[in-house]
Design an enzyme around this catalytic site. Structure first.
Site, PDB file in Angstrom:
ATOM      1  N   HIS A 200       0.908  -1.252   0.076  1.00 48.48           N
ATOM      2  CA  HIS A 200      -0.023   0.068  -0.022  1.00 48.48           C
ATOM      3  C   HIS A 200       1.034   1.153   0.032  1.00 48.48           C
ATOM      4  O   HIS A 200       0.663   2.357  -0.410  1.00 48.48           O
ATOM      5  CB  HIS A 200      -0.749   0.180   1.292  1.00 48.48           C
ATOM      6  CG  HIS A 200      -2.098  -0.675   1.111  1.00 48.48           C
ATOM      7  ND1 HIS A 200      -2.633  -1.691   2.134  1.00 48.48           N
ATOM      8  CD2 HIS A 200      -2.863  -0.934   0.146  1.00 48.48           C
ATOM      9  CE1 HIS A 200      -3.906  -2.177   1.485  1.00 48.48           C
ATOM     10  NE2 HIS A 200      -4.147  -1.554   0.487  1.00 48.48           N
ATOM     11  N   GLU A 442      -6.834 -12.995 -21.806  1.00 51.41           N
ATOM     12  CA  GLU A 442      -5.468 -13.274 -21.046  1.00 51.41           C
ATOM     13  C   GLU A 442      -5.013 -14.806 -20.747  1.00 51.41           C
ATOM     14  O   GLU A 442      -4.093 -15.265 -20.118  1.00 51.41           O
ATOM     15  CB  GLU A 442      -5.472 -12.609 -19.787  1.00 51.41           C
ATOM     16  CG  GLU A 442      -6.572 -12.889 -18.927  1.00 51.41           C
ATOM     17  CD  GLU A 442      -6.578 -11.977 -17.464  1.00 51.41           C
ATOM     18  OE1 GLU A 442      -5.474 -11.278 -17.436  1.00 51.41           O
ATOM     19  OE2 GLU A 442      -7.702 -12.035 -17.030  1.00 51.41           O
ATOM     20  N   ASP A 466      -0.995 -11.937 -17.822  1.00 52.65           N
ATOM     21  CA  ASP A 466      -1.298 -13.077 -17.572  1.00 52.65           C
ATOM     22  C   ASP A 466      -1.193 -14.140 -19.008  1.00 52.65           C
ATOM     23  O   ASP A 466      -0.705 -15.154 -19.086  1.00 52.65           O
ATOM     24  CB  ASP A 466      -2.755 -13.631 -17.122  1.00 52.65           C
ATOM     25  CG  ASP A 466      -2.969 -13.323 -15.588  1.00 52.65           C
ATOM     26  OD1 ASP A 466      -2.211 -13.854 -14.788  1.00 52.65           O
ATOM     27  OD2 ASP A 466      -3.749 -12.290 -15.000  1.00 52.65           O
ATOM     28  N   CYS A 513      -3.994  -3.926 -21.445  1.00 53.84           N
ATOM     29  CA  CYS A 513      -4.029  -3.121 -20.297  1.00 53.84           C
ATOM     30  C   CYS A 513      -2.871  -3.916 -19.237  1.00 53.84           C
ATOM     31  O   CYS A 513      -2.879  -3.521 -18.188  1.00 53.84           O
ATOM     32  CB  CYS A 513      -5.231  -3.084 -19.503  1.00 53.84           C
ATOM     33  SG  CYS A 513      -5.892  -4.899 -19.159  1.00 53.84           S
TER      34      CYS A 513
HETATM   35  C1  PEP Z   1      -3.188  -8.930 -16.960  1.00 56.19           C
HETATM   36  O1  PEP Z   1      -3.276  -9.775 -16.559  1.00 56.19           O
HETATM   37  O2  PEP Z   1      -2.372  -8.168 -18.036  1.00 56.19           O
HETATM   38  C2  PEP Z   1      -3.880  -7.678 -16.447  1.00 56.19           C
HETATM   39  C3  PEP Z   1      -3.854  -6.490 -16.758  1.00 56.19           C
HETATM   40  O3  PEP Z   1      -4.519  -8.033 -15.255  1.00 56.19           O
HETATM   41  P1  PEP Z   1      -3.644  -8.199 -13.514  1.00 56.19           P
HETATM   42  O4  PEP Z   1      -2.101  -7.831 -13.903  1.00 56.19           O
HETATM   43  O5  PEP Z   1      -4.520  -7.613 -12.744  1.00 56.19           O
HETATM   44  O6  PEP Z   1      -4.035  -9.851 -13.901  1.00 56.19           O
HETATM   45 MG    MG Z   2      -4.708 -10.666 -15.451  1.00 53.21          MG
END
Ligand code: PEP
Ligand code: MG
Length: 594
Positions: A200, A442, A466, A513
């Site tokens: 955090h 993903e 992922d 993302c």
């Molecule tokens: C990803 O897997 O790229 C993603 C954006 O989600 P997280 O990092 O939260 O798993």
């Molecule tokens: Mg992910």
């Protein structure tokens, strides 16, 4: 002076919040208390120790409530307050309080020593969980226990809010409550012995844009109050008592960084458009609402990924539908007219929540995770969905499901969403019936069948964090195989291309993302592969926008096409490095193969 007057002591830690600053060290006693131990106490003393312990707990609570009031008065965000609330709640935790009292009685020891014993047990429990995030939550317990210990021992609490001069804070560890009180400009940066990127404390530092380096192991022992410190929050470098020459060098670097940031700000209002007119939407990733102002300040055109797991953390009960609604409404109103993509709960894998007990699994990353968990627990899922739906009339909200592995799973999720809609309809609660639904791509099976899935959603968002983990069979949290985690691996590029093409053939937009989106050299390929949207942290947005504006889309496509012919990640990296040097010579001139 540090270490008997030596100068230019260079330390390397984990840079968690970028920026360069030079300032005097301000030591905060963040733990490392020498705890007195008294054993074989008789019963009168045992009762006294229990009384002393209860009093110290009450004092700790009162102090936290005072900090809370001050933050509220200063108009600080709700997330900061909720961290303090979580700490107050921990002071009421049965395990901590009752176990300490039991330990005083059983071991016949003083309160300080009993807390140490209990703290160690709780710490071991947290450490035994193979999860970076949960390990960090263990440090919250340390902060709480340290506060109680200081009150027992009559130690004064340094409050960061009292800092008057411009300083660099140095501590063994800082509680998020400390970081939340930091004022940008007065606190030039902070350094801690322990900590990680997902703590955090690190998250709050990034949102306040205060340079920070953590995980320095023993900096709090090496530095004396008043020592001169250089902090480079991007590289994680710290220099104690730098020589005049080094100070000059870093003043120059700081100036350059400042000029670069200022220059980047020229791009804030400009559209992220290539020289031949291809417009890309650059969006931000958030975990907490407090990160929104910084995103807007860096020109984000919406939120491309709201990781809602944070809403479930540090609390004993699950968020109610009303709570979901209030939070999402607040976010959407802040971001509108731009879109907010809310990702539904992504629990499991490397993320655990205290209120939800998951059975231990051999391969949690491939187990009951994310959408799989939500489908198994439709009531928890529906509570969140109804909150999102209700908020959808207050802004441009879209829903996104994580870890979709195939169209059947998508259909199940959508069916539960229909049930949520129906429940709202019955109660005559308004929502946007045409709310956009997207799938995160993903999981390799979803990427391979992207053409099928694309027909049943409004958009895709590729989660490369992922997708790389599963495509390359590399655990994203295992440092021993981190060298194989290659975003430019030919398999990764092909799988992204395949997904983008499938989305476009079906006439839907596709974003990305994962962390890849925020690195300009990767963004160059992603642009050429045809991504419509990129979502990243606030500080990356303008760098990526500059890159997009420096090139023609037709050239980016050619670069991506060539990259797809190369056999190894290393060769792709070298090739892209060469292209970056041509496009942005002032930033990439000194890099050899980036
Ligand atoms: C990803 O897997 O790229 C993603 C954006 O989600 P997280 O990092 O939260 O798993
Ligand atoms: Mg992910």
């Amino acid at each position: 002076m540090a270490e008997s007057g030596r100068t230019d002591i260079v330390l390397k830690g984990i840079g968690v919040s970028p920026g360069i600053n030079i300032g005097r060290a301000y030591l905060v006693d963040g733990g490392r208390l020498e705890t007195p131990a008294y054993c074989y106490l008789d019963s009168t003393y045992i009762q006294l120790e229990i009384k002393r312990f209860k009093k110290a707990v009450q004092e700790s609570k009162d102090q936290l409530l005072k900090i809370r009031d001050r933050l509220l008065k200063d108009g600080k965000g709700k997330e900061h307050i909720s961290i303090i609330d979580a700490h107050i709640m921990m002071l009421e935790d049965k395990m901590l309080i009752e176990d300490t009292i039991k330990t005083i009685k059983r071991e016949k020891v003083n309160a300080e020593w009993a807390i140490k014993i209990v703290m160690k047990e709780i710490r071991e429990f947290f450490d035994s969980i193979d999860d970076e995030y949960i390990k960090e939550r263990g440090s919250d317990i340390d902060h709480i226990c340290d506060r109680v210990l200081k009150n027992l021992m009559g130690k004064r609490h340094e409050t960061i809010a009292d800092i008057k001069d411009e300083v660099i804070v140095v501590a063994h560890d800082l509680a998020p409550t400390d970081t939340a009180q930091m004022v940008k400009g007065r606190v030039l940066g902070f350094l801690t012995d322990i900590g990680g990127k997902t703590s955090h404390t690190a998250i709050v530092a990034r949102s306040l844009e205060i340079p920070a380096v953590v995980g320095l192991e023993n900096i709090s022992q090496k530095v004396n109050a008043g020592d001169t410190i250089i902090i480079d929050g991007a590289s994680g470098l710290v220099i104690i008592n730098p020589s005049k020459k080094v100070i000059k060098e870093y003043q120059k670097k700081k100036g350059q960084y400042f000029d670069y940031e200022k220059l980047l700000h020229h791009y804030k209002k400009l559209p992220a458009e290539t020289q031949d007119g291809r417009r890309i939407r650059l969006m931000g990733n958030i975990e907490m609402i407090d990160e929104i102002p910084s995103l807007i300040d860096h020109g984000a055109e919406g939120i491309g990924l709201y990781r809602t797991e944070f809403m479930y953390l540090n609390r004993k009960s699950l968020p109610s539908e009303d709570e979901h609604f209030e939070v999402y409404k607040n976010v959407a109103e802040k971001v509108t007219p731009h879109p907010t993509i809310i990702r539904t709960l992504d629990i499991g894998g490397d993320k655990f929540l205290s209120q939800i007990e998951l059975a231990p699994e051999m391969n949690p990353a491939m187990g009951l995770r994310a959408i799989r968990f939500c489908i198994k627990e439709p009531e928890i899922f529906k509570t969140q969905l109804k909150g999102i739906l209700r908020a959808s009339v207050f802004g441009n909200i879209k829903v996104m499901f994580p870890m979709i592995s195939g169209v059947e799973e998508l259909r199940m999720a959508k069916n539960i969403m229909e049930e949520a809609k129906e429940e709202l309809r019955r109660k005559k609660v308004p929502f946007n019936p045409k709310i956009f639904v997207g799938a995160m791509i993903e999981v390799p099976s979803a990427a391979i069948t992207a053409d099928i899935i694309a027909k049943e959603v409004d958009f895709f968002s590729i989660g490369t964090n992922d997708l790389l983990q599963y495509s390359l069979a590399i655990d994203r949290v295992n440092e021993h195989v981190a060298y194989l985690y290659e975003p430019l691996h030919p398999a990764a590029l092909r799988i992204i291309k395949h997904t983008v093409d499938a989305a476009h053939n079906a006439g839907i937009a596709v974003g990305l993302c994962g962390e890849m989106a925020g690195e300009p050299e990767y963004a160059l390929i992603l642009l050429g592969l045809g991504l419509d949207q990129l979502s990243m942290n606030a500080l990356s947005i303008l760098k990526v926008k500059k890159l997009i504006m420096s090139i023609k889309y037709s050239d980016a496509k050619k670069i991506a096409k060539t990259a797809l012919t190369l056999p190894t990640a290393d060769e792709v990296e070298k090739f892209i490095g060469g292209e970056m040097r041509k496009l942005l010579p002032e930033e990439y001139a000194g890099t050899d193969h980036r």
